[in-house]
Write an enzyme that holds these catalytic residues in place. Structure first.
Site, mmCIF file in Angstrom:
data_model
loop_
_atom_site.group_PDB
_atom_site.id
_atom_site.type_symbol
_atom_site.label_atom_id
_atom_site.label_comp_id
_atom_site.label_asym_id
_atom_site.label_seq_id
_atom_site.Cartn_x
_atom_site.Cartn_y
_atom_site.Cartn_z
ATOM 1 N N TYR A 1 0.894 -1.242 -0.059
ATOM 2 C CA TYR A 1 0.033 0.052 0.126
ATOM 3 C C TYR A 1 0.894 1.330 0.015
ATOM 4 C CZ TYR A 1 -4.212 -2.616 -0.130
ATOM 5 O OH TYR A 1 -5.236 -3.248 -0.481
ATOM 6 N N ASN B 1 -12.848 1.646 -7.350
ATOM 7 C CA ASN B 1 -11.136 2.196 -7.219
ATOM 8 C C ASN B 1 -11.213 2.916 -5.674
ATOM 9 O OD1 ASN B 1 -11.182 1.629 -9.798
ATOM 10 N ND2 ASN B 1 -11.223 3.682 -10.560
ATOM 11 N N VAL B 2 -10.020 2.512 -5.227
ATOM 12 C CA VAL B 2 -9.477 3.187 -3.823
ATOM 13 C C VAL B 2 -8.745 4.232 -3.713
ATOM 14 C CG1 VAL B 2 -10.137 0.766 -2.656
ATOM 15 C CG2 VAL B 2 -7.806 1.506 -3.578
ATOM 16 N N HIS C 1 -15.388 -0.018 -2.286
ATOM 17 C CA HIS C 1 -14.117 -0.996 -2.047
ATOM 18 C C HIS C 1 -13.295 -0.139 -1.169
ATOM 19 C CE1 HIS C 1 -14.100 -4.268 -5.681
ATOM 20 N NE2 HIS C 1 -15.312 -4.224 -4.828
ATOM 21 N N CYS D 1 -8.480 1.449 12.392
ATOM 22 C CA CYS D 1 -7.450 0.708 13.469
ATOM 23 C C CYS D 1 -8.223 -0.764 13.663
ATOM 24 C CB CYS D 1 -7.875 1.552 14.864
ATOM 25 S SG CYS D 1 -6.871 0.872 16.377
ATOM 26 N N CYS E 1 -5.509 4.660 20.475
ATOM 27 C CA CYS E 1 -5.196 3.356 21.093
ATOM 28 C C CYS E 1 -3.915 2.479 20.981
ATOM 29 C CB CYS E 1 -6.314 2.366 21.194
ATOM 30 S SG CYS E 1 -6.436 1.390 19.541
ATOM 31 N N GLY F 1 -14.059 0.642 -17.622
ATOM 32 C CA GLY F 1 -13.112 0.368 -17.352
ATOM 33 C C GLY F 1 -12.918 -0.446 -16.313
ATOM 34 N N ASN G 1 -14.773 0.242 -22.588
ATOM 35 C CA ASN G 1 -13.589 -0.234 -22.208
ATOM 36 C C ASN G 1 -12.744 -0.513 -23.290
ATOM 37 O OD1 ASN G 1 -11.886 -2.558 -21.128
ATOM 38 N ND2 ASN G 1 -13.142 -3.036 -19.380
HETATM 39 C C1 BJW Z 1 -9.456 0.501 -19.644
HETATM 40 C C2 BJW Z 1 -8.483 1.307 -19.857
HETATM 41 C C3 BJW Z 1 -8.843 2.681 -20.217
HETATM 42 C C4 BJW Z 1 -7.695 -0.406 -18.960
HETATM 43 N N1 BJW Z 1 -10.055 2.882 -20.690
HETATM 44 N N2 BJW Z 1 -10.846 0.910 -20.058
HETATM 45 C C5 BJW Z 1 -19.743 -14.887 -6.295
HETATM 46 C C6 BJW Z 1 -19.189 -15.850 -7.035
HETATM 47 C C7 BJW Z 1 -17.804 -16.157 -6.879
HETATM 48 C C8 BJW Z 1 -17.080 -15.387 -6.074
HETATM 49 C C9 BJW Z 1 -17.581 -14.442 -5.120
HETATM 50 C C10 BJW Z 1 -18.950 -14.067 -5.300
HETATM 51 N N3 BJW Z 1 -19.214 -13.489 -4.491
HETATM 52 C C11 BJW Z 1 -18.308 -12.983 -3.727
HETATM 53 C C12 BJW Z 1 -17.068 -13.653 -4.126
HETATM 54 C C13 BJW Z 1 -15.610 -13.606 -3.742
HETATM 55 C C14 BJW Z 1 -15.045 -12.420 -4.317
HETATM 56 C C15 BJW Z 1 -15.001 -12.403 -5.818
HETATM 57 O O1 BJW Z 1 -15.566 -11.602 -6.556
HETATM 58 N N4 BJW Z 1 -14.260 -13.408 -6.294
HETATM 59 C C16 BJW Z 1 -14.035 -13.358 -7.763
HETATM 60 C C17 BJW Z 1 -12.691 -12.682 -8.390
HETATM 61 C C18 BJW Z 1 -14.141 -14.945 -8.167
HETATM 62 N N5 BJW Z 1 -15.359 -11.039 -3.870
HETATM 63 C C19 BJW Z 1 -15.368 -10.976 -2.517
HETATM 64 O O2 BJW Z 1 -14.623 -11.459 -1.645
HETATM 65 C C20 BJW Z 1 -16.033 -9.529 -2.184
HETATM 66 N N6 BJW Z 1 -16.666 -9.573 -0.763
HETATM 67 C C21 BJW Z 1 -17.701 -10.264 -0.735
HETATM 68 O O3 BJW Z 1 -18.490 -10.387 -1.697
HETATM 69 O O4 BJW Z 1 -18.086 -10.421 0.375
HETATM 70 C C22 BJW Z 1 -19.208 -11.538 0.752
HETATM 71 C C23 BJW Z 1 -18.504 -13.007 0.177
HETATM 72 C C24 BJW Z 1 -17.479 -13.218 0.459
HETATM 73 C C25 BJW Z 1 -16.920 -14.569 0.055
HETATM 74 C C26 BJW Z 1 -17.682 -15.255 -0.697
HETATM 75 C C27 BJW Z 1 -18.984 -14.889 -0.939
HETATM 76 C C28 BJW Z 1 -19.532 -13.767 -0.582
HETATM 77 C C29 BJW Z 1 -14.799 -8.515 -1.936
HETATM 78 C C30 BJW Z 1 -14.227 -8.014 -3.260
HETATM 79 C C31 BJW Z 1 -13.277 -6.994 -2.761
HETATM 80 C C32 BJW Z 1 -12.033 -6.695 -4.074
HETATM 81 N N7 BJW Z 1 -10.930 -6.179 -3.678
HETATM 82 C C33 BJW Z 1 -9.996 -5.354 -4.606
HETATM 83 C C34 BJW Z 1 -8.830 -4.874 -3.838
HETATM 84 C C35 BJW Z 1 -9.308 -3.389 -3.160
HETATM 85 C C36 BJW Z 1 -8.483 -2.829 -2.321
HETATM 86 C C37 BJW Z 1 -7.350 -2.202 -3.423
HETATM 87 O O5 BJW Z 1 -7.493 -1.658 -4.479
HETATM 88 O O6 BJW Z 1 -6.159 -2.271 -2.597
HETATM 89 O O7 BJW Z 1 -10.835 -4.538 -5.407
HETATM 90 S S1 BJW Z 1 -9.646 -6.696 -5.775
HETATM 91 C C38 BJW Z 1 -9.344 -5.712 -7.105
HETATM 92 O O8 BJW Z 1 -10.312 -6.083 -8.175
HETATM 93 C C39 BJW Z 1 -9.984 -4.154 -6.544
HETATM 94 C C40 BJW Z 1 -11.006 -3.618 -7.843
HETATM 95 O O9 BJW Z 1 -11.522 -2.733 -7.121
HETATM 96 C C41 BJW Z 1 -11.407 -5.044 -8.105
HETATM 97 C C42 BJW Z 1 -12.267 -5.008 -9.493
HETATM 98 O O10 BJW Z 1 -10.930 -4.687 -10.537
HETATM 99 P P1 BJW Z 1 -11.340 -3.850 -11.747
HETATM 100 O O11 BJW Z 1 -11.444 -2.345 -11.472
HETATM 101 O O12 BJW Z 1 -12.220 -4.424 -12.532
HETATM 102 O O13 BJW Z 1 -9.940 -3.912 -12.638
HETATM 103 P P2 BJW Z 1 -9.368 -4.937 -13.567
HETATM 104 O O14 BJW Z 1 -7.882 -4.636 -13.615
HETATM 105 O O15 BJW Z 1 -9.500 -6.279 -13.248
HETATM 106 O O16 BJW Z 1 -9.813 -4.284 -14.857
HETATM 107 C C43 BJW Z 1 -9.309 -3.207 -15.414
HETATM 108 C C44 BJW Z 1 -10.228 -3.013 -16.866
HETATM 109 O O17 BJW Z 1 -9.973 -1.628 -17.424
HETATM 110 C C45 BJW Z 1 -9.986 -3.853 -17.869
HETATM 111 O O18 BJW Z 1 -11.268 -4.558 -18.555
HETATM 112 C C46 BJW Z 1 -9.323 -3.163 -19.008
HETATM 113 O O19 BJW Z 1 -9.645 -3.750 -20.405
HETATM 114 C C47 BJW Z 1 -9.729 -1.831 -18.736
HETATM 115 N N8 BJW Z 1 -9.284 -0.583 -19.104
HETATM 116 N N9 BJW Z 1 -7.316 0.804 -19.462
HETATM 117 C C48 BJW Z 1 -10.936 1.963 -20.283
HETATM 118 N N10 BJW Z 1 -7.909 3.504 -20.563
HETATM 119 ZN ZN ZN Z 2 -7.355 2.598 17.721
#
Ligand code: BJW
Ligand code: ZN
Length: 243
Positions: free
Chosen positions: A67, A102-103, A119, A127, A150, A187, A213
């Site tokens: 981070y 996004n974060v 997210h 904490c 704390c 995106g 995208n």
């Molecule tokens: C462009 C471009 C340009 C490039 N112009 N476009 C149901 C089924 C299966 C699994 C699960 C489910 N429900 C929950 C889960 C588990 C899990 C999950 O989804 N797993 C799958 C991967 C299989 N989900 C979770 O655990 C979530 N919690 C939850 O649901 O709790 C209840 C639960 C838990 C467990 C089981 C069941 C229920 C929490 C998810 C948290 C995600 N966290 C992160 C990190 C955040 C902190 C940090 O950033 O440090 O979030 S992971 C990461 O992925 C981050 C992002 O927000 C997230 C999404 O990614 P994003 O934004 O899509 O990025 P990319 O890189 O994947 O894509 C970029 C895109 O941009 C591409 O398409 C490019 O083509 C495009 N692009 N340049 C336009 N210029």
């Molecule tokens: Zn504290």
């Protein structure tokens, strides 16, 4: 592509309620690495090492190193024309919600107000002992930052895999998706739940759904519009008449 953009502009003009979902791709043109694909963060870091609660419990120093690297990177860059175009759109639509995965805080920095950061935001810390959430914009938080109240270990205020999203925030995001005329999906690879299902919920309730995208995603086939190109180019074209 030209025809599609003009048709989508027409839909925007007639939509009273617009919801937008953004992912890492909208920040890519600012210089923020995406997660998946070539050059993505997950090519250099294992998700299970840095983005799960188990990883933080096992090795908080490694997670903070990850981070701190991203804080340092993002503190040196800023929002881009894609973020700015969504601020323009917000000003011209009565009922507007921007949902971001996004974060990085760039939407807020650009001026977006009706914003749901589902997210979290990595400029905030929680904490692990007293649960206090505070804003801290330090480029480097050090290896094991401690709570000033704390003394407990601080963690980034973000949602890791396996953690539940804030129920109030995801509830608002679902509501905004189910109650819009148009939803723009910008995106995101559309593979992380529950964010990925929001577009389907919007479509099920009769909204027009449009993807912007640089490449096709697993969701492209379900979209009414697929605009292929960089968000920083396409979004400003969609709102050019509002400027
Ligand atoms: C462009 C471009 C340009 C490039 N112009 N476009 C149901 C089924 C299966 C699994 C699960 C489910 N429900 C929950 C889960 C588990 C899990 C999950 O989804 N797993 C799958 C991967 C299989 N989900 C979770 O655990 C979530 N919690 C939850 O649901 O709790 C209840 C639960 C838990 C467990 C089981 C069941 C229920 C929490 C998810 C948290 C995600 N966290 C992160 C990190 C955040 C902190 C940090 O950033 O440090 O979030 S992971 C990461 O992925 C981050 C992002 O927000 C997230 C999404 O990614 P994003 O934004 O899509 O990025 P990319 O890189 O994947 O894509 C970029 C895109 O941009 C591409 O398409 C490019 O083509 C495009 N692009 N340049 C336009 N210029
Ligand atoms: Zn504290």
């Amino acid at each position: 592509m030209e025809k599609n953009i003009n048709e989508l502009k027409e839909v925007i003009t007639h939509s009273k309620r617009i919801t937008v979902l953004t992912g890492a791709g909208i920040s890519a043109e600012s210089g923020v690495p995406t997660f998946r694909g070539s050059g993505g963060i997950w090519r250099n870091y294992q998700v299970t090492d840095v983005a799960t609660p188990q990883a933080f419990a096992r090795d908080p120093e490694l997670v903070w190193e990850f981070y701190n690297w991203r804080r340092d990177l993002i503190s040196k860059i800023t929002f881009n024309p894609g973020h700015k175009a969504l601020v323009t759109l917000e000003k011209h639509v009565n009922d507007f919600t921007l949902i971001t995965q996004n974060v990085d805080g760039l939407h807020r920095e650009a001026g977006s107000q009706r914003l749901l950061e589902i997210h979290g935001n990595f400029w905030e810390v929680t904490c692990t002992k007293c649960s206090k959430v505070t804003m801290d914009r330090s480029q480097n938080m050090g290896t094991l930052p401690k709570c000033s109240q704390c003394g407990g270990l601080l963690r980034p205020h973000v949602i890791w895999f396996g953690e539940s999203l804030d129920p109030d925030i995801i509830h608002k995001a679902i509501e905004a998706s189910q109650n819009c005329d148009l939803m723009l999906i910008v995106g995101t690879s559309g593979v992380v739940q529950p964010a990925a299902s929001l577009a389907y919920q919007a479509k099920a309730e009769g909204a027009v759904v449009a993807e912007i995208n640089i490449e096709q995603t697993p969701q492209s086939g379900h979209m009414d519009f697929v605009l292929t190109g960089p968000a920083g180019k396409i979004l400003p074209m969609l709102v050019e008449d509002f400027n």
